[in-house]
Design a protein around this motif. Structure first.
Motif, PDB file in Angstrom:
ATOM      1  N   THR A 157      10.544  -3.453  12.504  1.00 21.03           N
ATOM      2  CA  THR A 157      10.223  -2.965  11.155  1.00 21.03           C
ATOM      3  C   THR A 157       9.054  -1.985  11.163  1.00 21.03           C
ATOM      4  O   THR A 157       9.049  -1.014  10.418  1.00 21.03           O
ATOM      5  CB  THR A 157       9.859  -4.139  10.227  1.00 21.03           C
ATOM      6  OG1 THR A 157      10.800  -5.179  10.415  1.00 21.03           O
ATOM      7  CG2 THR A 157       9.853  -3.715   8.782  1.00 21.03           C
ATOM      8  N   PHE A 158       8.050  -2.257  12.004  1.00 28.39           N
ATOM      9  CA  PHE A 158       6.800  -1.524  11.851  1.00 28.39           C
ATOM     10  C   PHE A 158       6.537  -0.434  12.893  1.00 28.39           C
ATOM     11  O   PHE A 158       6.065   0.637  12.541  1.00 28.39           O
ATOM     12  CB  PHE A 158       5.623  -2.497  11.823  1.00 28.39           C
ATOM     13  CG  PHE A 158       5.624  -3.370  10.612  1.00 28.39           C
ATOM     14  CD1 PHE A 158       5.470  -2.806   9.357  1.00 28.39           C
ATOM     15  CD2 PHE A 158       5.798  -4.740  10.705  1.00 28.39           C
ATOM     16  CE1 PHE A 158       5.488  -3.591   8.217  1.00 28.39           C
ATOM     17  CE2 PHE A 158       5.818  -5.537   9.571  1.00 28.39           C
ATOM     18  CZ  PHE A 158       5.662  -4.968   8.325  1.00 28.39           C
ATOM     19  N   ARG A 188      18.643   5.315   1.489  1.00 28.59           N
ATOM     20  CA  ARG A 188      19.048   6.684   1.226  1.00 28.59           C
ATOM     21  C   ARG A 188      19.648   7.330   2.473  1.00 28.59           C
ATOM     22  O   ARG A 188      20.642   8.042   2.407  1.00 28.59           O
ATOM     23  CB  ARG A 188      17.824   7.480   0.797  1.00 28.59           C
ATOM     24  CG  ARG A 188      18.156   8.830   0.265  1.00 28.59           C
ATOM     25  CD  ARG A 188      16.914   9.687   0.177  1.00 28.59           C
ATOM     26  NE  ARG A 188      17.292  11.015  -0.236  1.00 28.59           N
ATOM     27  CZ  ARG A 188      17.430  11.378  -1.492  1.00 28.59           C
ATOM     28  NH1 ARG A 188      17.196  10.512  -2.442  1.00 28.59           N
ATOM     29  NH2 ARG A 188      17.806  12.597  -1.791  1.00 28.59           N
ATOM     30  N   LEU A 189      19.045   7.064   3.628  1.00 30.45           N
ATOM     31  CA  LEU A 189      19.588   7.568   4.891  1.00 30.45           C
ATOM     32  C   LEU A 189      21.036   7.132   5.044  1.00 30.45           C
ATOM     33  O   LEU A 189      21.914   7.904   5.421  1.00 30.45           O
ATOM     34  CB  LEU A 189      18.792   7.003   6.077  1.00 30.45           C
ATOM     35  CG  LEU A 189      17.453   7.617   6.430  1.00 30.45           C
ATOM     36  CD1 LEU A 189      16.840   6.863   7.600  1.00 30.45           C
ATOM     37  CD2 LEU A 189      17.635   9.076   6.804  1.00 30.45           C
ATOM     38  N   ILE A 192      -2.637   6.773   1.721  1.00 31.53           N
ATOM     39  CA  ILE A 192      -1.699   6.868   2.837  1.00 31.53           C
ATOM     40  C   ILE A 192      -2.434   6.673   4.154  1.00 31.53           C
ATOM     41  O   ILE A 192      -1.974   5.954   5.051  1.00 31.53           O
ATOM     42  CB  ILE A 192      -0.999   8.245   2.805  1.00 31.53           C
ATOM     43  CG1 ILE A 192      -0.052   8.324   1.625  1.00 31.53           C
ATOM     44  CG2 ILE A 192      -0.253   8.509   4.086  1.00 31.53           C
ATOM     45  CD1 ILE A 192       1.161   7.444   1.724  1.00 31.53           C
ATOM     46  N   GLN A 213       0.832  -1.207   0.000  1.00 34.66           N
ATOM     47  CA  GLN A 213       0.000   0.000   0.000  1.00 34.66           C
ATOM     48  C   GLN A 213       0.865   1.255   0.000  1.00 34.66           C
ATOM     49  O   GLN A 213       0.646   2.185  -0.774  1.00 34.66           O
ATOM     50  CB  GLN A 213      -0.887   0.011   1.253  1.00 34.66           C
ATOM     51  CG  GLN A 213      -2.145  -0.819   1.129  1.00 34.66           C
ATOM     52  CD  GLN A 213      -2.863  -0.889   2.466  1.00 34.66           C
ATOM     53  OE1 GLN A 213      -2.233  -0.807   3.525  1.00 34.66           O
ATOM     54  NE2 GLN A 213      -4.172  -1.061   2.423  1.00 34.66           N
ATOM     55  N   GLU A 237      13.994   4.595   1.107  1.00 31.62           N
ATOM     56  CA  GLU A 237      14.297   5.758   1.943  1.00 31.62           C
ATOM     57  C   GLU A 237      15.331   5.395   3.017  1.00 31.62           C
ATOM     58  O   GLU A 237      16.181   6.215   3.374  1.00 31.62           O
ATOM     59  CB  GLU A 237      13.011   6.260   2.602  1.00 31.62           C
ATOM     60  CG  GLU A 237      13.082   7.684   3.086  1.00 31.62           C
ATOM     61  CD  GLU A 237      12.902   8.711   1.979  1.00 31.62           C
ATOM     62  OE1 GLU A 237      12.877   8.314   0.802  1.00 31.62           O
ATOM     63  OE2 GLU A 237      12.798   9.910   2.302  1.00 31.62           O
ATOM     64  N   PHE A 276       3.227   5.961  -2.532  1.00 31.26           N
ATOM     65  CA  PHE A 276       4.345   6.846  -2.848  1.00 31.26           C
ATOM     66  C   PHE A 276       4.629   6.904  -4.346  1.00 31.26           C
ATOM     67  O   PHE A 276       5.138   7.901  -4.849  1.00 31.26           O
ATOM     68  CB  PHE A 276       5.595   6.433  -2.061  1.00 31.26           C
ATOM     69  CG  PHE A 276       5.580   6.978  -0.662  1.00 31.26           C
ATOM     70  CD1 PHE A 276       5.680   8.342  -0.450  1.00 31.26           C
ATOM     71  CD2 PHE A 276       5.442   6.151   0.444  1.00 31.26           C
ATOM     72  CE1 PHE A 276       5.653   8.867   0.831  1.00 31.26           C
ATOM     73  CE2 PHE A 276       5.408   6.668   1.726  1.00 31.26           C
ATOM     74  CZ  PHE A 276       5.511   8.028   1.916  1.00 31.26           C
ATOM     75  N   TYR A 314       9.036   4.570   6.061  1.00 29.14           N
ATOM     76  CA  TYR A 314       8.353   3.399   5.518  1.00 29.14           C
ATOM     77  C   TYR A 314       8.429   3.334   4.003  1.00 29.14           C
ATOM     78  O   TYR A 314       8.027   2.364   3.401  1.00 29.14           O
ATOM     79  CB  TYR A 314       6.887   3.400   5.957  1.00 29.14           C
ATOM     80  CG  TYR A 314       6.729   3.271   7.441  1.00 29.14           C
ATOM     81  CD1 TYR A 314       6.993   2.055   8.060  1.00 29.14           C
ATOM     82  CD2 TYR A 314       6.359   4.347   8.231  1.00 29.14           C
ATOM     83  CE1 TYR A 314       6.882   1.916   9.430  1.00 29.14           C
ATOM     84  CE2 TYR A 314       6.241   4.222   9.604  1.00 29.14           C
ATOM     85  CZ  TYR A 314       6.505   3.004  10.185  1.00 29.14           C
ATOM     86  OH  TYR A 314       6.394   2.877  11.540  1.00 29.14           O
ATOM     87  N   ARG A 315       8.911   4.390   3.399  1.00 29.47           N
ATOM     88  CA  ARG A 315       8.976   4.400   1.948  1.00 29.47           C
ATOM     89  C   ARG A 315      10.159   3.542   1.488  1.00 29.47           C
ATOM     90  O   ARG A 315      11.261   3.666   2.014  1.00 29.47           O
ATOM     91  CB  ARG A 315       9.165   5.834   1.469  1.00 29.47           C
ATOM     92  CG  ARG A 315       9.235   5.899  -0.007  1.00 29.47           C
ATOM     93  CD  ARG A 315       9.261   7.319  -0.494  1.00 29.47           C
ATOM     94  NE  ARG A 315       9.004   7.284  -1.914  1.00 29.47           N
ATOM     95  CZ  ARG A 315       8.830   8.349  -2.665  1.00 29.47           C
ATOM     96  NH1 ARG A 315       8.865   9.520  -2.117  1.00 29.47           N
ATOM     97  NH2 ARG A 315       8.609   8.230  -3.935  1.00 29.47           N
ATOM     98  N   GLU A 316       9.902   2.719   0.484  1.00 26.08           N
ATOM     99  CA  GLU A 316      10.942   1.852  -0.042  1.00 26.08           C
ATOM    100  C   GLU A 316      12.125   2.678  -0.514  1.00 26.08           C
ATOM    101  O   GLU A 316      11.956   3.698  -1.182  1.00 26.08           O
ATOM    102  CB  GLU A 316      10.374   1.057  -1.219  1.00 26.08           C
ATOM    103  CG  GLU A 316      11.026  -0.294  -1.402  1.00 26.08           C
ATOM    104  CD  GLU A 316      10.479  -0.981  -2.634  1.00 26.08           C
ATOM    105  OE1 GLU A 316      11.231  -1.674  -3.291  1.00 26.08           O
ATOM    106  OE2 GLU A 316       9.281  -0.790  -2.929  1.00 26.08           O
ATOM    107  N   ASP A 360      14.690  -2.156   3.345  1.00 20.40           N
ATOM    108  CA  ASP A 360      14.651  -2.750   4.628  1.00 20.40           C
ATOM    109  C   ASP A 360      16.006  -3.299   4.981  1.00 20.40           C
ATOM    110  O   ASP A 360      16.395  -4.372   4.514  1.00 20.40           O
ATOM    111  CB  ASP A 360      13.730  -3.985   4.578  1.00 20.40           C
ATOM    112  CG  ASP A 360      12.488  -3.626   5.259  1.00 20.40           C
ATOM    113  OD1 ASP A 360      12.292  -4.084   6.347  1.00 20.40           O
ATOM    114  OD2 ASP A 360      11.789  -2.773   4.715  1.00 20.40           O
ATOM    115  N   GLY A 383      -3.213   3.087   4.540  1.00 23.04           N
ATOM    116  CA  GLY A 383      -1.962   2.379   4.839  1.00 23.04           C
ATOM    117  C   GLY A 383      -1.587   2.530   6.302  1.00 23.04           C
ATOM    118  O   GLY A 383      -1.313   1.537   6.985  1.00 23.04           O
TER     119      GLY A 383
END
Ligand SMILES: CC(C)(COP(=O)(O)OP(=O)(O)OC[C@H]1O[C@@H](n2cnc3c(N)ncnc32)[C@H](O)[C@@H]1OP(=O)(O)O)[C@@H](O)C(=O)NCCC(=O)NCCS
Ligand SMILES: CC(C)(COP(=O)(O)OP(=O)(O)OC[C@H]1O[C@@H](n2cnc3c(N)ncnc32)[C@H](O)[C@@H]1OP(=O)(O)O)[C@@H](O)C(=O)NCCC(=O)NCCS
Lengths: 333, 333
Positions: free
Chosen positions: B92-93, B121-122, B29, A28, B118, A33, B114-116, B251, B32
């Motif tokens: 994870t959540f 990227r951090l 969103i 989702q 991201e 996104f 939570y964005r894939e 993840d 979600g």
């Protein structure tokens, strides 16, 4: 035992359920996104197109063709309104890093929140922070009054101030990205305050420091009291927003929401205090500057005296101008 | 003109399209995050239940009943594995604030992404930051070597270090929440370094400072070089992850992902440098402490000498223990 076995099986089942839900959630979010990316791309395209259209229309207008002039003017207005609407949408949707200052501390990552209520939470957290730290502020001032020559207290106070202004600047920049209409000056104000805190931290326990400390302490006390008053006002604003149900449809940016409460009695009540403290700040800065001027021949004057003086004067002027501006707007509306 | 009108109409249409998409995005969103809340609630419940079950089984075990003993042991193992899996899912959540340090700067807000992509990227931002700042580090060291008595340079260096360690600690805490397996010591290391930088900043330009500055500069130089080497290693790790396609299913926490590359030649290459710099750090700390001890009767010794000494020794010991531990683990695997 059989009982236990059954329960264990159920637990396992429910765990598998959660795992599935977790995968679904990820999907989702990913879909969400992805559509956000699409939205942002479309907005970029629209922005370019509308600019091009505007250019062409302006060209047409200057080229003459008086018959269709009315139509052209109308079209121009339409485009202009489309453009502002695009800008607003971009503010709501396009991921942002929160400006140089936030980037310096957190890196090039998005700090815009998309979860409902999260933006409002940022704001309440911000005001709660001020609420919690105001007594610390006052406590420090009291300690400084009582033990003006204790270097442990002055140093702790300076470090605390540095931290205080850094976190405020960080939070305000993040709020700005998340739709707050906070005026840029208040953020600038905190950058200058960071510079001031650093200058203070580097100031040795010299004659000039001990000479000027009482003045600084007095000003800080006045500032602390005014901060408590403004914090009460701002928290009142938040309650008001909750009360009229705007906090839940949050999006601070949503177009139908005007955050300025206007010329209210509570805002009016604040005004003299604000004006007083801004003037006091300027006066303070002038005292520093004249001190450095007149004592120049008597003994060595550290650069910190002048730097602090300049910072205080700039802060006072900026605050005065901004506050006047805010109240003028309130009065007009 | 008609052409323009048509285009304008199209633009308006496309704008309405975007607005609809925007509303849909918000809905997606919201849905979600609602299911995220459900997931988190269920996980909390499961955690409690599994703990209760475990208690009851342990009670049963201690109560005897040898016939079913094997079954009981098996059940116990099952529950244990369920519990670890619940913990992982929570990692994870469940939204998290990133510990006291992040909370101090950003407030009680969620910093889990939570964005894939991201999270990855951090991490890349973090390593990029180190990559960009390493030359600055070296530059400062060079300037300190050349102008050891320039207070502008030493002060700038101290402020820069303070900023450097604060942002590293912030970023690492956020990385931790987002599934990095960075050891807590490295974050502790940066808290201590913040304390060290502050101590340094408060150190007046006294005899002890000028006496000990060359030593500090030398150590910082060594540290800078080792930092460049470890940064190269870590960036290599990131490229490796991208290459084997793990960065996209990101993840960092996903269970099938082992971030430790093990006993590789490049890790081995680093070892002597790391050991050297850790020992040098400890030695440095001891020099500070003995200096304060022996010069105690000669002239006034500031508290900064002892504080810096203690911090350096603790850092050296902690680094040495952690690095040994990491390499021991690598060797075993
Ligand atoms: C005068 C004042 C009380 C008016 O507040 P207001 O009625 O909310 O004013 P605005 O309509 O301009 O506010 C717009 C937004 O900026 C925020 N804001 C205003 N002044 C702010 C300040 N000084 N710091 C942080 N945020 C501020 C408001 O909360 C509002 O946020 P929102 O859009 O997220 O809801 C406010 O500007 C203020 O506190 N000024 C004095 C600050 C000061 O001088 N402090 C130091 C004491 S020496
Ligand atoms: C020895 C070393 C190179 C091993 O790196 P490694 O093989 O990645 O080690 P690990 O498997 O323990 O790493 C686990 C995680 O922690 C991170 N990590 C390890 N050491 C770290 C450090 N010092 N700082 C920040 N992050 C670190 C890794 O990037 C990895 O992150 P990930 O889970 O997000 O992918 C690393 O620990 C290191 O750099 N140590 C020395 C640091 C130091 O002393 N610096 C100061 C110089 S004086």
């Amino acid at each position: 035992l059989i009982d236990l076995k059954k329960e264990l099986e159920e637990l396992e089942k429910s765990q598998n359920g959660v795992k599935e839900k977790g995968l679904k959630f990820k999907e989702q979010i990913a879909v969400g996104f992805k559509s956000l990316d699409e939205i942002c791309n479309t907005l970029d395209k629209q922005e370019k197109e509308s600019s091009k259209l505007l250019q062409r229309i302006t060209l047409l207008q200057s080229g003459g063709g008086d018959k269709s002039n009315d139509a052209v003017v109308e079209m121009k207005q339409k485009i202009q309104s489309i453009k502002t609407s695009i800008k607003q949408s971009k503010k709501t949707f396009t991921p942002e890093t929160g400006g140089v200052f936030v980037r310096l501390f957190l890196g090039q990552v998005n700090v815009k929140h998309y979860r409902e209520g999260e933006r409002f939470r940022l704001k309440t957290e911000y005001e709660k922070f001020k609420f919690k730290t105001n007594p610390q502020f006052i406590l420090f001032v009291a300690l400084l009054f009582m033990f003006p020559s204790n270097s442990f207290i002055t140093t702790s106070w300076q470090i605390w101030l540095l931290y205080y202004y850094v976190t405020l600047a960080l939070r305000e920049n993040i709020l700005l990205v998340n739709g707050s209409s906070i005026r840029p000056w208040w953020i600038m104000h905190h950058y200058l305050s960071i510079a001031g805190a650093l200058t203070n931290l580097l100031w040795p326990l010299s004659t000039s420091f001990t000479d000027l400390l009482p003045m600084m302490t007095m000003f800080s006390g006045a500032q602390g009291i005014v901060q408590i008053l403004t914090n009460r006002y701002q928290q009142g604003q938040l309650y008001r927003m909750v009360a009229i149900g705007k906090a839940n449809i949050m999006d601070v940016t949503s177009e139908n929401m005007i955050s300025d409460p206007g010329w209210t009695p509570s805002a009016l009540f604040l005004l003299p205090f604000l004006l007083f403290v801004h003037c006091f700040q300027m006066y303070n800065g002038f005292v520093f500057l004249t001190y450095s001027y007149f004592k120049y021949h008597t003994y060595y004057i550290e650069w910190q005296v002048i730097a602090c003086g300049l910072i205080l004067v700039s802060l006072g002027i900026g605050n005065l101008v901004t506050t006047s501006n805010i109240y003028l707007n309130k009065w007009k509306s």
